[in-house]
Design an enzyme around this catalytic site. Structure first.
Site, mmCIF file in Angstrom:
data_model
loop_
_atom_site.group_PDB
_atom_site.id
_atom_site.type_symbol
_atom_site.label_atom_id
_atom_site.label_comp_id
_atom_site.label_asym_id
_atom_site.label_seq_id
_atom_site.Cartn_x
_atom_site.Cartn_y
_atom_site.Cartn_z
ATOM 1 N N HIS A 190 0.840 -1.203 0.000
ATOM 2 C CA HIS A 190 0.000 0.000 0.000
ATOM 3 C C HIS A 190 0.868 1.243 0.000
ATOM 4 O O HIS A 190 2.091 1.157 0.119
ATOM 5 C CB HIS A 190 -0.924 0.012 1.229
ATOM 6 N N HIS B 20 -5.950 -1.748 3.899
ATOM 7 C CA HIS B 20 -5.860 -0.547 3.061
ATOM 8 C C HIS B 20 -4.987 -0.804 1.835
ATOM 9 O O HIS B 20 -4.025 -1.572 1.875
ATOM 10 C CB HIS B 20 -5.361 0.672 3.836
ATOM 11 N N HIS C 57 4.840 7.437 2.628
ATOM 12 C CA HIS C 57 5.592 6.186 2.512
ATOM 13 C C HIS C 57 4.903 5.222 1.562
ATOM 14 O O HIS C 57 3.729 5.392 1.250
ATOM 15 C CB HIS C 57 5.761 5.512 3.880
ATOM 16 N N HIS D 52 0.447 -1.022 14.851
ATOM 17 C CA HIS D 52 -0.482 0.064 14.555
ATOM 18 C C HIS D 52 -1.815 -0.195 15.265
ATOM 19 O O HIS D 52 -2.272 -1.345 15.310
ATOM 20 C CB HIS D 52 -0.841 0.073 13.067
ATOM 21 N N GLU E 54 8.093 1.194 4.311
ATOM 22 C CA GLU E 54 7.560 0.475 5.461
ATOM 23 C C GLU E 54 7.537 -1.019 5.140
ATOM 24 O O GLU E 54 7.331 -1.391 3.983
ATOM 25 C CB GLU E 54 6.108 0.939 5.742
HETATM 26 FE FE LIG Z 1 1.598 2.114 5.849
#
Ligand SMILES: [Fe+2]
Length: 304
Positions: A149, A197, A211, A243, A262
């Protein structure tokens, strides 16, 4: 839903040789094509020609490519984007190496997004016939399996969210809201398939990249990725951590040009019947970094 996934991230880098070392040797992607100061790379578990494009000439995002299921969907998206008021142009086969005809949309956030249904097929490293679970010849460095993502910044997240809903059939998995009656949208994490996501955006400067992320199979692979980063002196932004938003596990780090990457694992399964989760601004630190409940100022301010 006709948008399948994030297909490619095309970025600028200050030094191609350093960037090649990072993406190929430390992350473990394969360099599949090179022309005019541009390197095209793919990860071992990706079938399409490339997922990351590095162009020497600065820093930051050039454009994003999202793959669409078929040409009919592309035509529909073109009409919807035009009636939304976005700038749309046709993209011809060959404008991007090994990518077919498509459309190029300037998002309300000024990012350039290309949508296409055809790209050369190279196949994964393990193939389609009685495949091994991972390449038996081994992987280099972290051995990222695939792109996952991206997160971009937008002056008007509400407008961008509406664009993704109305033009591209994305849905918000989670929203971060502020203001006395929580009516102000600060961030939105949106999906097109069943991931938590496929794109996210937070309030900030138009046209910037926060990112892009690679999928990792699990927490222990993520921790090993952190070991490889340390062995190669890769600057780490934060993590390994959890997260709150998306429930994923993460390490944020920088490529040699300062573009943020990431590695991301975990998270939940969404889908058409998903009900959007809300985070309020007073809990934002927990939303971003559930483990430590604090956000470094650099994490909020550094974009490319
Ligand atoms: Fe992310």
């Amino acid at each position: 839903m006709s948008v399948l996934r994030l297909g490619y991230v095309h970025i600028n880098v200050t030094n191609l040789a350093e960037a090649r070392n990072h993406y190929r040797d430390t992350l473990g992607m394969d360099s599949v094509h090179e022309e005019h100061g541009t390197v095209y790379l793919k990860s071992w578990d990706e079938a399409d020609h490339h997922s990351v494009v590095l162009h020497e000439g600065g820093v930051g995002l050039v454009k994003l490519g999202y793959k669409v299921s078929d040409d009919e969907s592309l035509a529909q998206i073109e009409i919807r984007a035009q009636s939304f008021g976005a700038r749309v142009e046709r993209m011809s086969k060959g404008e991007n190496a090994c990518v077919g005809d498509g459309i190029r949309v300037t998002l309300p956030s000024e990012h350039v997004m290309e949508l296409y249904s055809e790209i050369d097929y190279l196949g994964t490293a393990t193939g389609l016939l009685n495949p091994d679970p991972w390449p038996r010849q081994g992987v280099r460095g972290i051995g990222v399996p695939r792109l996952d993502h991206t997160l971009i910044t937008a002056e008007d997240p509400e407008l961008l969210e509406r664009f993704f809903e109305e033009v591209l059939d994305f849905k918000a998995a989670e929203r971060l809201v502020a203001g006395p009656d929580y009516s102000e949208l600060v961030g939105s994490w949106m999906f097109c398939g069943e991931q938590p996501h496929d794109i996210a955006f937070v309030k900030g400067q138009n046209g910037k990249l926060h990112h892009f992320a690679y999928h990792m199979p699990d927490w222990s692979a993520l921790l090993r990725a952190g070991d490889v980063m340390s062995m190669n002196d890769v600057p780490i932004d934060f993590g390994p951590a959890r997260h709150g938003i998306t429930r994923g596990e993460t390490i944020y780090f920088f490529d040699p040009s300062g573009n943020r990457n990431e590695v991301f694992s975990g998270g939940y399964r969404t889908g058409k019947d998903w009900r959007t989760i809300t985070w309020t601004m007073d809990q934002a630190a927990r939303g971003i970094n559930y483990t430590h409940r604090e956000i470094d100022q650099e994490f909020l301010s550094v974009v490319t």
